[in-house]
Design a protein around this motif. Structure first.
Motif, PDB file in Angstrom:
ATOM      1  N   ARG A  81       3.110  -3.247   9.860  1.00  0.00           N
ATOM      2  CA  ARG A  81       3.280  -3.002   8.144  1.00  0.00           C
ATOM      3  C   ARG A  81       3.631  -1.638   7.868  1.00  0.00           C
ATOM      4  NH1 ARG A  81       3.295  -7.649   9.422  1.00  0.00           N
ATOM      5  NH2 ARG A  81       2.392  -9.363   8.753  1.00  0.00           N
ATOM      6  N   LEU A 107       9.791  -4.345   5.048  1.00  0.00           N
ATOM      7  CA  LEU A 107       9.581  -5.747   5.143  1.00  0.00           C
ATOM      8  C   LEU A 107       8.494  -5.710   6.452  1.00  0.00           C
ATOM      9  CD1 LEU A 107      12.494  -7.665   4.484  1.00  0.00           C
ATOM     10  CD2 LEU A 107      10.708  -7.273   2.723  1.00  0.00           C
ATOM     11  N   PRO A 108       7.559  -6.792   6.451  1.00  0.00           N
ATOM     12  CA  PRO A 108       6.794  -6.937   7.489  1.00  0.00           C
ATOM     13  C   PRO A 108       7.445  -7.422   8.810  1.00  0.00           C
ATOM     14  CG  PRO A 108       6.443  -8.758   6.012  1.00  0.00           C
ATOM     15  CD  PRO A 108       7.118  -7.791   5.279  1.00  0.00           C
ATOM     16  N   ALA A 111       7.542  -7.299   0.418  1.00  0.00           N
ATOM     17  CA  ALA A 111       7.394  -8.811   0.359  1.00  0.00           C
ATOM     18  C   ALA A 111       6.281  -9.113  -0.647  1.00  0.00           C
ATOM     19  CB  ALA A 111       6.690  -8.942   1.868  1.00  0.00           C
ATOM     20  N   HIS A 112       6.234 -10.505  -0.715  1.00  0.00           N
ATOM     21  CA  HIS A 112       5.219 -11.090  -1.782  1.00  0.00           C
ATOM     22  C   HIS A 112       4.409 -12.341  -1.188  1.00  0.00           C
ATOM     23  CE1 HIS A 112       7.107  -8.589  -4.637  1.00  0.00           C
ATOM     24  NE2 HIS A 112       8.471  -8.880  -4.332  1.00  0.00           N
ATOM     25  N   ASP A 113       3.331 -12.721  -2.105  1.00  0.00           N
ATOM     26  CA  ASP A 113       2.543 -13.642  -1.497  1.00  0.00           C
ATOM     27  C   ASP A 113       3.126 -14.985  -2.145  1.00  0.00           C
ATOM     28  OD1 ASP A 113       1.297 -11.849  -0.034  1.00  0.00           O
ATOM     29  OD2 ASP A 113      -0.609 -11.974  -1.255  1.00  0.00           O
ATOM     30  N   LYS A 138       1.371 -14.900   2.931  1.00  0.00           N
ATOM     31  CA  LYS A 138       1.413 -13.746   2.770  1.00  0.00           C
ATOM     32  C   LYS A 138       2.772 -12.981   3.221  1.00  0.00           C
ATOM     33  CE  LYS A 138      -2.379 -11.034   2.466  1.00  0.00           C
ATOM     34  NZ  LYS A 138      -2.474 -11.268   1.179  1.00  0.00           N
ATOM     35  N   ASP A 139       3.318 -11.839   2.921  1.00  0.00           N
ATOM     36  CA  ASP A 139       4.451 -11.140   2.923  1.00  0.00           C
ATOM     37  C   ASP A 139       5.567 -12.061   3.191  1.00  0.00           C
ATOM     38  OD1 ASP A 139       2.503  -8.957   3.027  1.00  0.00           O
ATOM     39  OD2 ASP A 139       2.093  -9.245   5.116  1.00  0.00           O
ATOM     40  N   ALA A 194       9.332 -12.183   2.532  1.00  0.00           N
ATOM     41  CA  ALA A 194      10.498 -11.539   1.987  1.00  0.00           C
ATOM     42  C   ALA A 194      11.317 -12.158   1.188  1.00  0.00           C
ATOM     43  CB  ALA A 194      11.312 -10.990   3.197  1.00  0.00           C
TER      44      ALA A 194
END
Length: 753
Positions: A456, A461-462, A486-488, A566-567, A569
């Motif tokens: 991270r 992005l992860p 990125a978003h949850d 989580k995370d 994109a």
């Protein structure tokens, strides 16, 4: 009248298995008929350590006992007589026995067997003399003193000149057995009295057929695959090794091309198969073949190989002689090619005809930690593998470089998320890294079973590695990060029309996978060419990035059905849930999700409860759109047998089942109705597939799984799912796969007189 030797009268009246200890180091055994309690003569008694004896007219047999010795203790007698079920009598530590306490007298009991039999015939009804029938049952469990010997591959019979076979020693509960049938020049087959959802290749026959001696075990010749291997100039290449499905050391499925470059594999099953082609002076390659009857001979063109050169050294740079370098598996995939070499005195090795693209390699040497190199590619400069000396308490190390995916420049500040799997435990930790060159190094406990590494970094992005086994040794994982945020994704699952409690937090299958188009430039009218293009693409750096982008994201689920991803994109994803309770499927749902530039709450995600259908239940009615534009209703075919197939073009097992469906249509299409219902997102995909593959039976379109309740009404929790519906509209059979499809239609449409 029951005749016994002196001193046995009292023993004969005791309960089954009672022990009487008199004289040391010799066991006086008496064998009785379990039903009549009469002595049995001619029982073959085989001891683990003392050979074989036979009981006399009073059922008596003296067995020398083993001398006491320290350590684990186990002793077995096997009792066999024609017409009776073979039994085992055991003493062991697991039964809380000791060598010194073994009895000097024992009464054993044999139960009469039931007679079963039948014929072995080919697909034309002709007998197959000499065919072998292997009886196989479940593993013997428990610690009972006496039990029958039924276990995998415990007994076999041979068919006579008329194809006839019989057996008088089957246990009364022979329904638990399967019968594996084989003969030279025929494809093996497996028969039983009951179907097995875990093995759809088992063909069920009525119990009465076995008891009446009329069970017909049919063997087919299978499919013959012929081919020819040529060099780039079109000249035949002899002594090329051709192997089926990566079975490197199985001579039955390995061939070597003749002087004209030709080879042949016989007795193959319909469906998808992988051929591996290896030759000393050419690059190895794999070829994916869809086997069908009447398949034209293959032509395989070899390509020049590349040189993979490397050197194995220790931490100080000193060469390691005799280190073993071998091609490794990619994740849990099978070993693609069979190659290995040892380093010379300077620690060097070479593969002069290696394939193009990136492959994993495993390097090991005595006294050193093994190391995996997942992305070595042939050509270019010399590779270097550094092995660490083994020291007590060492863990497993992973290292690598983190770079910007666009510029190639190192990312200097990032976080390493480490997930370690140890038995049922999952251990997570975080490690901040600051490195001008983007380097990182982490250590895992050697007791771990597997681990994953995630990176991270702010503004990126992860990225996550695949799960790796600690047994693979030290490894390198390089990460190329893409710019973005990125978003949850959150929400809650609710099952419609289901009132029982669901243990949401355990054993639920929830996936959240990116939806990505097939990479451009890989399409071809020729399936073999297309498969080769995709294979080569996945071995390239671009292909590895594309495959990495397809990895599913982890979904955390609490006891109330609330989930968090989580995370994620920005992009399109497929959320798929298969819900079960106490191992029994409850229902499933699937829907497409678009992740944008902000966190996303999906709210309530409804799951349709699964209906449990069984043979004899009414088949749920449906009315769907046909791919040709008309309507397709089950009710229109009342009075006829209907073979119903749920499938999708994206489903590999579904596509592999098509040759079996085509064979069933060719044989029985005029006597029944066949319907395939597609669960593709767009109707264009199954329409093009049917046109390209010459599929002529009725095709319906359900659309994306979340948009239809038809699969759940039929209790479908995975595809392919194939049902046979009778003229009365009731389910005849479900879970049909492979040859069982044609067998079910043959049985229904042409019942025996």
């Amino acid at each position: 009248m029951l005749l016994m030797a002196a001193g046995w009268a009292a023993l004969g009246a005791t309960a089954r298995g009672q022990l009487v200890t008199n004289a040391p180091r010799q066991l006086q055994l008496q064998v009785l008929d379990a039903a009549s309690q009469q002595p049995l003569a001619g029982v073959r008694v085989r001891s683990w350590v003392r050979g074989e004896k036979e009981s006399d007219t009073n059922g008596l047999c003296a067995i020398p006992l083993p001398a006491p010795k320290p350590g684990s203790f186990s002793y077995r007698l096997t009792l066999a007589k024609p017409g009776y079920v073979t039994e085992m009598v055991t003493w062991s530590q697991a039964q809380q026995d000791t060598n010194e306490d073994m009895p000097t007298n024992y009464v054993a009991h044999l139960a009469k067997g039931v007679g079963i039999g039948g014929w072995v015939k080919d697909e034309k009804g002709q007998p197959i003399p000499g065919a072998k029938i292997i009886f196989s049952g479940p593993l013997a469990g428990g610690v009972e003193r006496e039990r029958n010997v039924v276990a995998p591959n415990y007994h076999s019979e041979r068919a006579d000149e008329a194809g006839r076979w019989t057996n008088s020693e089957a246990p009364a509960n022979f329904r638990q057995l399967v019968f594996r049938v084989g003969a030279a020049d025929y494809r093996p087959a497996t028969y039983a009295c009951v179907t097995n959802e875990d093995d759809t290749n088992i063909v069920a026959l009525p119990e009465q057929d076995f008891l009446a001696g009329r069970a017909v075990l049919t063997l087919g010749h299978g499919i013959v695959l012929a081919g020819r291997v040529l060099d780039p100039a079109g000249q035949p290449v002899p002594r090329v090794t051709v192997t089926k499905d990566y079975e490197w050391h199985n001579p039955a499925v390995t061939r070597e091309t003749d002087s004209d470059g030709r080879f042949e594999l016989s007795n193959l099953r319909a469906g998808e198969m992988v051929l591996t082609v290896q030759a000393a002076d050419w690059a190895p390659q794999t070829v994916v073949v869809t086997l069908t009857n009447g398949l034209a001979p293959l032509t395989i063109s070899l390509r020049p190989g590349l040189a993979l050169k490397g050197r194995v050294v220790d931490e100080t740079g000193q060469p390691i002689s005799g280190a073993r370098v071998q091609l490794d598996r990619a994740g849990r995939a099978p070993l693609e090619f069979d190659w290995s070499a040892e380093t010379d005195a300077e620690g060097r090795f070479e593969w002069s005809a290696a394939p193009a693209g990136e492959y994993p390699y495993l390097i090991g040497a005595p006294g050193f930690h093994a190391r995996s190199e997942p992305t070595w590619a042939a050509g270019g400069g010399e590779k270097t593998a550094v092995l660490r000396h083994e020291k007590e308490g060492d863990g497993v190390e992973a290292d690598g470089i983190v770079t910007d995916g666009s510029s190639g420049q190192p990312v200097k500040k990032f976080t390493i998320n480490l997930t370690e799997y140890r038995g049922t435990a999952v251990i997570t930790s975080r490690q901040e890294a600051v490195s001008e060159a983007g380097h990182y190094r982490v250590e895992m406990d050697a007791k771990d079973d597997a681990y994953e590494i995630g990176v991270r970094a702010e503004g990126y992005l992860p990225a996550d590695s695949d799960r790796s086994l600690t047994g693979d040794g030290d490894q390198s994982f390089d990460f190329q990060l893409a710019r973005g945020v990125a978003h949850d994704v959150t929400g809650r699952f609710v099952v419609k029309n289901y009132n029982d409690w669901i243990d949401w937090a355990h054993d639920q299958e929830i996936t959240f996978s990116p939806v990505a188009p097939k990479p451009p430039g890989l399409e071809s009218e020729d399936a073999l060419t297309e498969a080769r293009l995709m294979h080569d693409f996945l071995r390239s750096s671009a292909g590895k990035k594309w495959r990495q982008a397809q990895r599913s994201l982890a979904v955390s689920l609490d006891a109330q059905g609330y989930f968090t991803i989580k995370d994620a994109a920005p992009g399109r994803y497929q959320l798929r849930a298969q819900v079960a309770q106490a191992g029994k499927p409850v229902g499933m749902a699937s829907q497409e999700v678009a992740v944008g530039e902000a966190p996303l709450d999906l709210g309530v995600v409804e799951i349709s409860a699964r209906h449990e259908l069984k043979a004899g239940d009414a088949a749920p009615a449906f009315a769907v759109k046909a791919l040709d534009g008309g309507d397709l209703k089950l009710a229109d075919f009342r009075g006829r047998y209907v073979l119903l197939d749920f499938w999708a073009t994206w489903c590999g097992p579904c596509v592999a089942e098509m040759p079996n469906l085509k064979a069933a249509y060719d044989a029985f299409g005029g006597q029944c109705v066949m319907i395939s219902l597609s669960l593709d997102q767009e109707a264009a995909a199954p329409r093009a597939f049917a046109r390209k593959n010459g599929i002529k039976w009725r095709q319906g379109f359900l659309g994306e799984w979340s948009q239809t309740d038809v699969p759940n009404q039929y209790g479908v929790d995975g595809i392919p799912a194939i049902f046979l519906i009778g003229p009365d509209g009731k389910i005849v059979e479900r879970g049909l796969r492979g040859p069982a499809i044609g067998e079910a239609l043959k049985k229904a449409l042409n019942p025996p007189n």
